[in-house]
Design an enzyme around this catalytic site. Structure first.
Site, short mmCIF file in Angstrom:
data_model
loop_
_atom_site.label_atom_id
_atom_site.label_comp_id
_atom_site.label_asym_id
_atom_site.label_seq_id
_atom_site.Cartn_x
_atom_site.Cartn_y
_atom_site.Cartn_z
N ARG A 143 0.81 -1.22 0.00
CA ARG A 143 0.00 0.00 0.00
C ARG A 143 0.85 1.27 0.00
NH1 ARG A 143 -5.08 -0.17 2.48
NH2 ARG A 143 -4.32 -1.94 3.69
N ARG B 69 -13.06 -2.01 -1.32
CA ARG B 69 -12.63 -1.62 0.04
C ARG B 69 -13.75 -1.00 0.89
NH1 ARG B 69 -9.09 1.35 1.54
NH2 ARG B 69 -8.13 -0.07 3.04
N CYS C 264 -26.30 -4.73 -7.51
CA CYS C 264 -27.48 -5.08 -6.72
C CYS C 264 -27.12 -5.54 -5.31
CB CYS C 264 -28.26 -6.17 -7.45
SG CYS C 264 -28.50 -5.73 -9.16
N1 LLP Z 1 3.48 -8.98 3.32
C1 LLP Z 1 2.52 -9.87 3.60
C2 LLP Z 1 2.88 -11.20 4.07
C3 LLP Z 1 1.17 -9.50 3.46
O1 LLP Z 1 0.21 -10.38 3.76
C4 LLP Z 1 0.85 -8.19 3.02
C5 LLP Z 1 -0.56 -7.78 2.86
C6 LLP Z 1 1.89 -7.31 2.69
C7 LLP Z 1 3.21 -7.74 2.87
C8 LLP Z 1 1.65 -5.92 2.20
O2 LLP Z 1 0.96 -5.16 3.12
P1 LLP Z 1 0.79 -3.58 2.91
O3 LLP Z 1 2.17 -2.95 2.92
O4 LLP Z 1 0.14 -3.36 1.60
O5 LLP Z 1 -0.04 -3.15 4.03
N2 LLP Z 1 -7.04 -5.74 1.09
C9 LLP Z 1 -6.67 -5.01 2.28
C10 LLP Z 1 -5.20 -5.20 2.64
C11 LLP Z 1 -4.80 -6.65 2.79
C12 LLP Z 1 -3.33 -6.82 3.09
C13 LLP Z 1 -2.95 -8.25 2.94
N3 LLP Z 1 -1.57 -8.50 3.16
C14 LLP Z 1 -7.06 -3.55 2.09
O6 LLP Z 1 -7.58 -3.18 1.04
O7 LLP Z 1 -6.87 -2.75 3.01
#
Ligand code: LLP
Length: 422
Positions: free
Chosen positions: A276, A312, A344
């Site tokens: 992110r 989201r 829907c």
């Molecule tokens: N490493 C692992 C093992 C992970 O499971 C994840 C994210 C990341 C790195 C990266 O995380 P970030 O830096 O993006 O926070 N769909 C959700 C977020 C799910 C994150 C899953 N794992 C949302 O839209 O907020």
């Protein structure tokens, strides 16, 4: 910081008006800023430069090939979680020694393929998985690198669906069980247990949970060292939060400032897996206002993007700022509106009770902060074609994914002959 700013009355991505992009490519449309994407990667790299980390961009955040290629070309490695992501990593020419592979449910086939490709290591999430990777490695006559994913049991203070480092979550292995694994490590004849991994959650805005988790890791590393167990890598995962609303997330610099003193003491090679932080603010979802509908209780702004394009808000009740592609002197809407899609489901919304200025039918709106977990979580629900994606670099625009066609949607379907009367 991002490159989506108003120039006069027009919202621009770098040097291009978003409104012009809608005319050229239609909506719903994902628009990415190349410079924002790369800037975030570079910011993190600079913040952590003292330990020269390997930054493995988390593919799940946005796995579109052009996005991956842009980052890999700047030296990023990739954090993957499936055979599909491995195949994408290979397609963009990511060096295998920069790929790390997490997931609680890796299949034999996926494990085998990743071994054949010689990825840097697997982040192993359970004892049965460790045994399985050892068995497959033996079959292939290879010694395979693995890191143990620790579940450090810390509270990351984020949404419960994206909390991953508590003992009630399915991820990782608790310290005691991990210690026991290290004591019997010789049993795993075809594994080189060379590292530790954590990922405590996503959209984490404070450094306290990280510091707590990394401190626990440093203690564990010291404990292993005392038993003569030396490691090579410490992977501290991703999770860095960004600004969607009024959050004040730690900057990369602040995060590094707090984490580096502990990380340096471990003397291990450091890996980060941000998703992110790199992609989130580098993308927006642009949508057209189809109708404005008033009911006795509510006013709805109905747009042509839906929860299939950006899940989201429906899934996490997530807040995304929504801005008009063009502002002018029209009277601002004073009452609050719900901005909803055509699907829907009542969960098909982008904003609830939001005050929006200057919105009329035919206007275009930008849903901000949609670069991460936007397109990558999109679906074909309601048989909707997934959106087009474009990448902007200064005054140039490139289509990086064409809008799906109706034929695309049905191409893998088969009507059995008995239904065709054959
Ligand atoms: N490493 C692992 C093992 C992970 O499971 C994840 C994210 C990341 C790195 C990266 O995380 P970030 O830096 O993006 O926070 N769909 C959700 C977020 C799910 C994150 C899953 N794992 C949302 O839209 O907020």
């Amino acid at each position: 910081m991002h490159e989506f700013k108003y120039k006069g009355n027009y919202l621009c991505c770098e040097d291009i008006k978003v409104l012009d992009l809608t005319k050229q490519f239609g909506t719903p449309l994902y628009v990415y800023s190349y410079h924002t994407l790369i800037d975030h990667f570079v910011k993190l790299k600079i913040a952590f430069q003292e330990v020269e980390p390997l930054i493995c961009y988390s593919v799940k955040a946005n796995s579109t090939l052009a996005i991956l290629k842009a980052l890999v070309d700047k030296g990023a490695g990739l954090d993957i979680v499936s055979g599909g992501e491995l195949s994408r990593a290979m397609k963009v020419g990511c060096p295998a020694e920069k790929i790390v592979y997490a997931s609680v449910g890796k299949t034999d086939r996926e494990i085998e393929e990743a071994i054949r490709r010689r990825i840097l290591f697997f982040n192993v999430e359970s004892l049965p998985e460790l045994e399985n990777i050892n068995r497959i490695a033996r079959g292939l006559n290879k010694i395979v690198n693995v890191a143990i994913r620790i579940n450090p049991d810390v509270e990351p203070k984020t949404h419960k669906f994206i909390t991953t480092g508590k003992l009630t979550n399915k991820f990782g292995i608790d310290f005691n069980s991990a210690y026991k694994i290290f004591l019997i490590r010789n049993k795993f004849s075809h594994l080189n247990i060379c590292g530790l991994h954590i990922h405590i959650g996503s959209q984490i805005t404070e450094s306290t949970p990280y510091v707590a988790a990394i401190t626990k890791m440093a203690k564990f590393i010291a404990k292993l060292k005392r038993r003569g167990i030396d490691l090579e890598y410490l992977n501290i995962g991703g999770g860095l939060g960004i600004i969607y609303d009024k959050e004040t997330p730690q900057t990369a610099q602040k995060f590094a400032q707090n984490a580096l003193p502990i990380l340096k003491k471990t003397k291990l090679k450091i890996i980060l897996e941000p998703g992110r932080f790199i992609a989130g603010n580098a993308g927006i979802l642009v949508t057209k206002v189809l109708y404005i509908k008033s009911t006795p209780k509510k006013k709805f702004v109905i747009v042509d993007a839906g929860m299939n394009d950006l899940l989201r808000p429906a899934l996490y009740d997530a807040y995304h700022q929504i801005l008009p592609a063009r502002t002018d002197n029209r009277a601002p809407i004073t009452e609050k509106v719900d901005i909803v899609g055509p699907i829907c489901e009542s969960a098909d919304f982008f904003a609830k009770d939001r005050r929006l200025s200057c919105v009329e039918e035919g206007d275009y709106l930008a849903i901000m902060g949609a670069g991460a977990y936007g397109f990558s979580m999109s679906s074909n629900y309601n048989s909707r074609r997934r959106a087009e994606e474009v990448l902007v670099i200064k005054d140039k625009v490139f289509v990086i994914r064409k809008r799906e066609t109706h034929t695309n949607l049905t191409r893998n379907e088969i009507i059995p002959s008995f239904l065709l009367g054959l």
